[in-house]
Design an enzyme around this catalytic site. Structure first.
Site, mmCIF file in Angstrom:
data_model
loop_
_atom_site.group_PDB
_atom_site.id
_atom_site.type_symbol
_atom_site.label_atom_id
_atom_site.label_comp_id
_atom_site.label_asym_id
_atom_site.label_seq_id
_atom_site.Cartn_x
_atom_site.Cartn_y
_atom_site.Cartn_z
ATOM 1 N N LYS A 9 0.843 -1.208 0.000
ATOM 2 C CA LYS A 9 0.000 0.000 0.000
ATOM 3 C C LYS A 9 0.873 1.252 0.000
ATOM 4 O O LYS A 9 1.950 1.254 0.596
ATOM 5 C CB LYS A 9 -0.853 -0.031 1.268
ATOM 6 C CG LYS A 9 -1.514 1.283 1.616
ATOM 7 C CD LYS A 9 -1.549 1.548 3.130
ATOM 8 C CE LYS A 9 -0.231 2.033 3.686
ATOM 9 N NZ LYS A 9 -0.312 2.626 5.030
ATOM 10 N N VAL A 92 9.173 -5.362 6.151
ATOM 11 C CA VAL A 92 8.337 -5.568 7.350
ATOM 12 C C VAL A 92 8.383 -4.323 8.249
ATOM 13 O O VAL A 92 9.432 -3.697 8.386
ATOM 14 C CB VAL A 92 8.861 -6.818 8.116
ATOM 15 C CG1 VAL A 92 8.076 -7.052 9.400
ATOM 16 C CG2 VAL A 92 8.799 -8.056 7.219
ATOM 17 N N GLY A 98 2.393 -4.245 4.612
ATOM 18 C CA GLY A 98 2.704 -5.609 4.149
ATOM 19 C C GLY A 98 1.938 -6.675 4.922
ATOM 20 O O GLY A 98 1.321 -7.559 4.314
ATOM 21 N N SER A 100 -0.787 -6.340 6.698
ATOM 22 C CA SER A 100 -2.232 -6.206 6.462
ATOM 23 C C SER A 100 -2.597 -6.754 5.089
ATOM 24 O O SER A 100 -3.654 -7.361 4.911
ATOM 25 C CB SER A 100 -2.643 -4.727 6.513
ATOM 26 O OG SER A 100 -2.368 -4.202 7.790
ATOM 27 N N SER A 101 -1.728 -6.529 4.120
ATOM 28 C CA SER A 101 -1.994 -6.999 2.766
ATOM 29 C C SER A 101 -1.939 -8.531 2.713
ATOM 30 O O SER A 101 -2.750 -9.158 2.027
ATOM 31 C CB SER A 101 -0.983 -6.374 1.807
ATOM 32 O OG SER A 101 -1.445 -6.512 0.496
ATOM 33 N N ASP A 133 -5.900 -1.244 8.399
ATOM 34 C CA ASP A 133 -5.488 -1.180 6.992
ATOM 35 C C ASP A 133 -6.011 -2.355 6.164
ATOM 36 O O ASP A 133 -5.905 -2.347 4.935
ATOM 37 C CB ASP A 133 -3.952 -1.182 6.887
ATOM 38 C CG ASP A 133 -3.353 0.207 7.021
ATOM 39 O OD1 ASP A 133 -4.099 1.202 6.886
ATOM 40 O OD2 ASP A 133 -2.124 0.291 7.259
HETATM 41 O O1 C5P Z 1 -5.742 -1.021 13.604
HETATM 42 P P1 C5P Z 1 -4.348 -1.460 13.869
HETATM 43 O O2 C5P Z 1 -4.286 -2.637 14.802
HETATM 44 O O3 C5P Z 1 -3.560 -1.692 12.631
HETATM 45 O O4 C5P Z 1 -3.661 -0.249 14.605
HETATM 46 C C1 C5P Z 1 -2.470 -0.424 15.314
HETATM 47 C C2 C5P Z 1 -2.261 0.764 16.222
HETATM 48 O O5 C5P Z 1 -1.975 1.945 15.455
HETATM 49 C C3 C5P Z 1 -3.448 1.160 17.073
HETATM 50 O O6 C5P Z 1 -3.498 0.420 18.274
HETATM 51 C C4 C5P Z 1 -3.167 2.629 17.340
HETATM 52 O O7 C5P Z 1 -2.186 2.787 18.344
HETATM 53 C C5 C5P Z 1 -2.553 3.091 16.030
HETATM 54 N N1 C5P Z 1 -3.571 3.643 15.113
HETATM 55 C C6 C5P Z 1 -4.128 4.877 15.409
HETATM 56 N N2 C5P Z 1 -5.074 5.406 14.556
HETATM 57 C C7 C5P Z 1 -5.434 4.740 13.447
HETATM 58 C C8 C5P Z 1 -4.864 3.495 13.134
HETATM 59 C C9 C5P Z 1 -3.930 2.968 13.996
HETATM 60 O O8 C5P Z 1 -3.800 5.512 16.409
HETATM 61 N N3 C5P Z 1 -6.333 5.290 12.639
#
Ligand code: C5P
Length: 277
Positions: A9, A92, A98, A100-101, A133
């Site tokens: 991405k 990584v 990567g 997430s994809s 993502d």
């Molecule tokens: O959603 P994901 O598990 O990928 O997000 C990992 C971390 O990234 C979240 O726990 C948060 O700390 C941060 N994050 C955020 N705002 C977002 C996406 C991710 O603060 N929109």
């Protein structure tokens, strides 16, 4: 056996608009993909397993692709066991989604292998429970992403072709760490400034990443890459997502290959790629 490509991405526009009560940030992104991809092989097996020959340090328990499989298995009562092989190419913890994809590719692949007939919308919903993502990666098409990044609106892609040189300094940068240190600014960019661009110059002049300054501040290698590339090339350069990967854009294939060769001299994890439609 199913083979899926998991594309990297890129955020063409990354706005962080506010901090939310739940610890996430509200965002407004324009996202697309490049041709650089991991290859995911999904096949029936005696036991459930995931192997990542080029990145054996990624543990099964925390591997998003494996978690995505377990989620599908539970939701749809899938019989038997699966072996997932991930041929990693995308760096990584690099700001290119990567992991997430790979997870999104597993969701798509399991949907095919078991003939589940799920819509992209449903697969994106499943992905959203595992990471912000993943819904975008399920589609892997030009899209605006809002909410915490999981709400996807596809946009017809009339963007010009662009060659992209990807330079990763070989260090990992954690997305939560970058978000945590980020101070929200009023510098947001209208995603349609890029989405509606039909010529290369208009597109690259409108690229924007709110997290760039924060990534530079907390990971010195980001600045090092930018200075090294900037010494020789004046092409549009930006941090990818939450970093530490740096992207350089050009409309000239020859120039892109020269930039790639120059990047590779210092940074092993450099790649030449192109934007996808
Ligand atoms: O959603 P994901 O598990 O990928 O997000 C990992 C971390 O990234 C979240 O726990 C948060 O700390 C941060 N994050 C955020 N705002 C977002 C996406 C991710 O603060 N929109």
């Amino acid at each position: 056996m199913i083979i899926e490509k998991a594309y990297a991405k890129i955020n063409l526009v990354l706005n962080v608009t506010k901090k939310r009560e739940d610890g996430y940030h509200e965002v407004d992104f324009l996202m697309s993909t490049v041709k650089l991809h991991d290859k995911i092989i999904i096949e029936k097996a005696e036991v459930d397993e995931v192997i990542c020959p080029r990145a054996p340090f990624i543990k099964k328990e925390t591997n998003l692709a494996y978690l995505a499989y377990l989620k599908m298995k539970e939701l749809y009562n899938l019989d038997g066991n699966i072996k997932i092989t991930i041929h990693k190419v995308i760096p990584v913890s690099a700001g290119m989604a990567g992991g997430s994809s790979d997870a999104a590719a597993v969701i798509r692949g399991i949907n095919k292998l078991y003939n589940l007939g799920l819509s992209y919308k449903r697969m994106a919903e499943i992905g959203a429970e595992l990471g912000s993502d993943i819904p975008f990666c399920v589609y892997s098409k030009l899209a605006r992403a809002t909410g915490r990044g999981e709400q996807i609106d596809l946009i017809e892609n009339n963007l010009p072709n662009a060659h992209v040189v990807v330079v990763n300094p070989g260090v990992a940068l954690s997305t939560p760490k970058v978000y945590k240190s980020h101070v929200i600014e009023e510098t947001q960019q209208d995603v349609f400034m890029v989405a509606n661009a039909t010529d290369f110059t208009t597109m690259v002049n409108a690229l924007h990443n709110d997290l760039e300054k924060t990534a530079i501040k907390i990971e010195p290698k980001v600045k090092e890459v930018m200075e090294y590339m900037g010494e020789k090339y004046s092409e549009r350069m930006m941090v990818s997502g939450s970093g530490p990967t740096v992207l350089l854009f050009t409309d000239d294939a020859k120039q892109a290959h020269e930039m790639y060769k120059y990047a590779k001299k210092k940074y092993k994890y450099s790649y030449y790629t192109e934007m996808r439609k």
